[in-house]
Design an enzyme around this catalytic site. Structure first.
Site, PDB file in Angstrom:
ATOM      1  N   LYS A  35      61.908   9.833  11.171  1.00 12.16           N
ATOM      2  CA  LYS A  35      63.484   9.885  11.638  1.00 12.16           C
ATOM      3  C   LYS A  35      64.342   8.579  11.438  1.00 12.16           C
ATOM      4  CE  LYS A  35      63.595   9.313  16.145  1.00 12.16           C
ATOM      5  NZ  LYS A  35      64.490   8.266  16.756  1.00 12.16           N
ATOM      6  N   THR A  36      63.822   7.399  11.603  1.00  8.57           N
ATOM      7  CA  THR A  36      64.537   6.219  11.418  1.00  8.57           C
ATOM      8  C   THR A  36      64.728   6.082   9.899  1.00  8.57           C
ATOM      9  OG1 THR A  36      63.190   5.401  13.145  1.00  8.57           O
ATOM     10  CG2 THR A  36      64.619   3.805  12.035  1.00  8.57           C
ATOM     11  N   ASP A 227      71.701   8.441  16.954  1.00  9.20           N
ATOM     12  CA  ASP A 227      70.133   8.510  17.038  1.00  9.20           C
ATOM     13  C   ASP A 227      69.718   8.824  18.437  1.00  9.20           C
ATOM     14  OD1 ASP A 227      67.619   8.437  16.288  1.00  9.20           O
ATOM     15  OD2 ASP A 227      67.426   6.096  16.239  1.00  9.20           O
ATOM     16  N   GLU A 228      68.660   9.508  18.485  1.00  7.44           N
ATOM     17  CA  GLU A 228      68.212   9.738  19.862  1.00  7.44           C
ATOM     18  C   GLU A 228      69.396  10.825  20.644  1.00  7.44           C
ATOM     19  OE1 GLU A 228      65.226   9.136  20.627  1.00  7.44           O
ATOM     20  OE2 GLU A 228      64.711   6.985  19.657  1.00  7.44           O
ATOM     21  N   GLN A 258      61.343  14.870  23.162  1.00  8.34           N
ATOM     22  CA  GLN A 258      61.268  13.717  23.566  1.00  8.34           C
ATOM     23  C   GLN A 258      62.506  13.320  24.378  1.00  8.34           C
ATOM     24  OE1 GLN A 258      59.836  10.651  20.569  1.00  8.34           O
ATOM     25  NE2 GLN A 258      60.119  12.410  18.866  1.00  8.34           N
ATOM     26  N   ARG A 622      52.941   8.185  20.322  1.00  7.63           N
ATOM     27  CA  ARG A 622      52.801   6.791  20.072  1.00  7.63           C
ATOM     28  C   ARG A 622      51.657   6.230  19.116  1.00  7.63           C
ATOM     29  NH1 ARG A 622      57.460   6.922  19.259  1.00  7.63           N
ATOM     30  NH2 ARG A 622      57.201   9.134  20.207  1.00  7.63           N
TER      31      ARG A 622
END
Length: 792
Positions: A35-36, A227-228, A258, A622
């Site tokens: 994503k980043t 983002d997010e 998430q 993670r």
DNA sequence: GTGTAATGCTATTGG
DNA sequence: AGCATTACAC
């Protein structure tokens, strides 16, 4: 262009998402799907196509994420153009805009930003002044109601006329919440202060009431990236929608699986409804996971499938199968710590790993203590993220309060904090009188303080003189804001205020530590003073960097933003919330117990429970190579040992991905030495999937075995004899106490180094006579004395 | 107004 | 258990 082939570094769906630069775009990005990377390359691509960096606004979840992205973009495009990007959290970006525009909405440009403690303290004052019971109107609860209202753009006036809010507050016995909200807001305004939610609320006011300002920023931000997005609230949503409405070049990235911030007003609907807002939307799904092993990806999928509300998406990976997820059981929270520390130690040795490849994640900050103690015993270096962040420490907040007051003398919370620290004889009653007078006369606090006549109306002559000298001091700081560098002025304030003197008089270890913290802050300020400032064109220029710039810079920092510590080779400890966006080869998720994770407070509603499950999903994803899950059958909670059941989440994971270490899932609960109510282990939930043999692959052992747990090898020169904290003994502690003999050299927290002269008594009450240099002979009860054996 | 002893509350999660 | 607030003595 440093890297002209950058598009080749993306997979097909990633590349499509990057190249579709015009019009509204939604990217649904599974955990670990890059994503980043997509966001970074998308911005680089925009710049490469000739879009001006000044026209791009990128909103990230932390400032650290923004910094990292900026650096990566510079590396891709090979120029410093990226410094002109508008990048940061919602709060920091709009705080910056508000600094320009504040006067339009009646605030000073140098407004203070109140943190949660300031807000709570203000609420307490209001309750006290109005004779309201703090037990009925709990400050934290009041603040979260206010915060929820602001996040939904409900002003005090609207709140007080809102029938739903009125009936909610009446039925919960707090009919005056609306009035408190109004008073709170007025007080913030009069103090020239905004709380976190005000930064967004007031941005909305600004964009609503000043069309020219709205137009200016709509034109400025021709490309907007968020983002997010699943964690944005209504207030943020409206800001984004308004800013984007001219060009509609809006790109949001998120993962509904998430979403873990609904508790603070985040609204998944923002992502679910995006399609309705922008009918000609392009949607991209990133489903290939590059981070984790097959075991972890599949196990995580099996958990999240228990949630009902979710977007259609299948995360998969080409990565290797990986080790099974290890489930470990402990008898107490301390043993859980030992288990984890021991496992880290062995894994590190067996696989030649670095400490920084390990993370321990927990649901609540309170769980860190047991982990810390266990890691310390094995000499494993660790670092805690979150918890008491640097800027939340008392001594730091005190000094910062002086800075704040010098910048904005109407800052009521800063004033209350330091008007009598260090003590100068201006007590609580005086402060209350002044504040009361200010509110009654509709004046700002500083107006009263500055005016000897007004002060004399309220307090006696002696106190008035003390106030006068305090006012003179603050005013002199204020005059130097623009003429002195941040460091020069900060140093002068630390000296003149008497804070340094007060702290240096305290010779206890804690006191020394506080002085060191101040020193560290001063070092940071010095660094800031010597740094170059960006001018309005983003060019670095050398000019005076002032204390108000510094103070405003750090107001929105979080500990996730602490810089340059990630290179340290340490195990990371943090809550799952703060682990969001991070990844580690080996992840331990601890405390998998009912009422802890999922939290007791989440058990009442389906949506809260689903959020907990998403949190678990975040925790597990993670991990890159292997995950470890631990739970304890008993745990200290507010001082008492309580019995715990394993978390339902353990059963929700497809059992083919699990491996139980050192115990049998089906075996009866082991007995142990602790006295507590034995919960019904036989009724430990059976698999609910109907086939009734969910656990059959684990052979039942006849007896109740003690878990196969070998105490860690403790380095001989650093035995922690006992912690004062618990009246109960862990095996380790008892063993260490037994080892203590006369002749040994030991260290005591307060008394320093000493020699053991005699040991007597039976175990729980075993005593030692120790001679400490410069202190003398002491009788110590080993159960409580924190003795370290230095030399056996 | 200040210092110490006693009491009572707490521990979701965070910008 | 640990911390913060409160109560009370000086």
């Amino acid at each position: 262009m440093k890297n002209p082939n950058y598009l080749n570094e993306l997979n097909e769906s990633q590349r499509e998402a990057v190249e579709c630069t015009e019009g509204p775009v939604m990217i649904i990005a599974g955990a670990g799907s890059g994503k980043t990377r997509v966001l970074t390359y998308r911005i680089a691509h925009l710049l490469n196509k000739g879009v001006d960096a000044f026209n791009i606004l990128s909103l990230t979840f932390t400032n650290k994420a923004a910094r990292a992205m900026r650096n990566r973009i510079e590396a891709i495009i090979g120029s410093s153009e990226a410094r002109n990007l508008w990048m940061g959290t919602f709060h920091s970006v709009f705080a910056k805009i508000l600094r320009f525009e504040a006067e339009k909405i009646g605030y000073p440009n140098n407004f203070t930003i109140y943190d949660t403690d300031d807000s709570k303290s203000l609420i307490k004052s209001i309750l006290k002044e109005n004779n309201l019971d703090e037990k009925v109107y709990k400050p934290g609860m009041v603040l979260s109601r206010i915060s929820a209202a602001k996040s939904s753009l409900i002003s005090p006036q609207v709140y007080m006329n809102d029938s739903e809010a009125i009936s909610h507050d009446r039925s919960s016995g707090k009919p005056l919440l609306g009035e408190i909200y109004l008073k709170y807001n007025t007080r913030c305004f009069n103090s020239g202060a905004m709380d976190f939610d005000d930064l967004l609320f007031n941005t909305n006011v600004l964009l609503r009431d000043f069309p020219d300002v709205l137009y200016k920023y709509q034109n400025k931000f021709k490309y907007i990236l968020v983002d997010e997005y699943q964690d944005t609230n209504f207030s943020q949503y409206v800001i984004v929608r308004k800013l984007a409405s001219l060009f509609e070049n809006i790109c949001v990235v998120g993962d509904d699986a998430q979403s873990i911030y609904a508790f603070r007003g985040a609204n998944i609907q923002n992502i679910l409804n995006f399609e309705k807002d922008y009918p000609d939307l392009h949607t991209f799904k990133l489903e290939q996971n590059y981070r984790s092993s097959k075991v972890i990806v599949n196990a995580a999928n099996s958990i999240i499938s228990n949630n009902k509300e979710q977007l259609d998406k299948t995360v998969w990976t080409h990565n290797e199968e990986g080790e099974k997820i290890k489930v470990m059981r402990a008898l107490t929270d301390n043993e859980e710590g030992a288990l984890v520390a021991n496992s880290i130690f062995t894994t590190k040795m067996n696989q030649q790993r670095r400490d920084k490849e390990f993370a321990i994640l927990y649901r609540t900050n309170a769980q860190s203590r047991a982990m810390e103690e266990a890691l310390r015993k094995l000499n494993i270096p660790y670092r805690i993220y979150g918890g008491l962040s640097f800027y939340k420490r008392k001594e730091i907040k005190d000094l910062l309060a002086y800075f704040r007051l010098a910048i904005n003398p109407n800052d009521e919370e800063a004033l209350k904090r330091i008007i009598n620290y260090p003590m100068r004889g201006i007590g609580q009653t005086t402060v209350e009188k002044i504040i009361l007078a200010a509110n009654e006369q509709g004046k700002r606090i500083w107006e009263i303080l500055e005016n000897p006549l007004l002060v004399n109306n309220v307090v006696g002559g002696g106190t008035a003189a003390k106030i006068d000298s305090f006012v003179t001091m603050i005013r002199s700081f204020n005059l130097e804001l623009k003429t002195k560098s941040a460091y020069e002025l900060a140093e002068r304030i630390a000296m003149t205020s008497g804070i340094l003197r007060d702290l240096s008089e305290d010779k206890t270890p804690e006191g020394v530590n506080r002085t060191e913290n101040i020193q560290e802050l001063m070092n940071g300020i010095r660094e800031f003073s010597e740094s170059e400032a960006p001018d309005e064109n983003g060019e670095a220029i050398t000019r005076l960097r002032t204390l108000d710039e510094f103070t405003q810079d750090i107001a929105l920092l979080t500990d996730a933003d602490e810089k340059d510590k990630e290179n340290l080779d340490t195990v990371s400890l943090m809550t799952i919330h703060s682990a969001k966006g991070l990844e580690f080869p080996f992840v331990y998720v601890v405390g998998l117990e009912e009422n802890l994770f999922p939290s007791q407070l989440s058990l009442n509603s389906r949506s809260d429970l689903e959020e907990e499950r998403r949190l678990f999903y975040v925790a597990l994803t993670r991990a890159e190579k292997q995950a470890f899950l631990t739970y304890s059958t008993s745990r200290y909670r507010w001082g008492n040992l309580t019995s715990c059941e394993p978390s339902r989440f353990l059963e929700e994971i497809d059992s083919q991905y699990l491996e139980f270490e050192g115990f049998d899932r089906k075996a009866p609960k082991p007995s142990n030495d602790h006295q507590y109510n034995d919960m019904d282990w036989e009724n430990f939930r059976r698999p609910s999937n109907g086939n009734g043999n969910g656990y059959s692959q684990y052979k039942a052992k006849p007896a109740a075995p003690k878990p196969a747990y070998t105490p860690p090898v403790v380095p001989k020169n650093l035995v922690n004899v006992n912690k004062a904290s618990s009246a109960s003994f862990t095996a380790d502690d008892a063993e260490a106490i037994m080892k203590l003999q006369s002749g040994m050299q030991v260290e005591h927290e307060k008394f320093g180094i000493g020699k053991v002269l005699n040991v007597e008594g039976m175990l729980p009450n075993k005593k030692a006579t120790v001679f400490f240099e410069g202190v003398g002979q002491k009788q110590l009860l080993l159960k409580f004395a924190k003795l370290k054996i230095i030399n056996p």
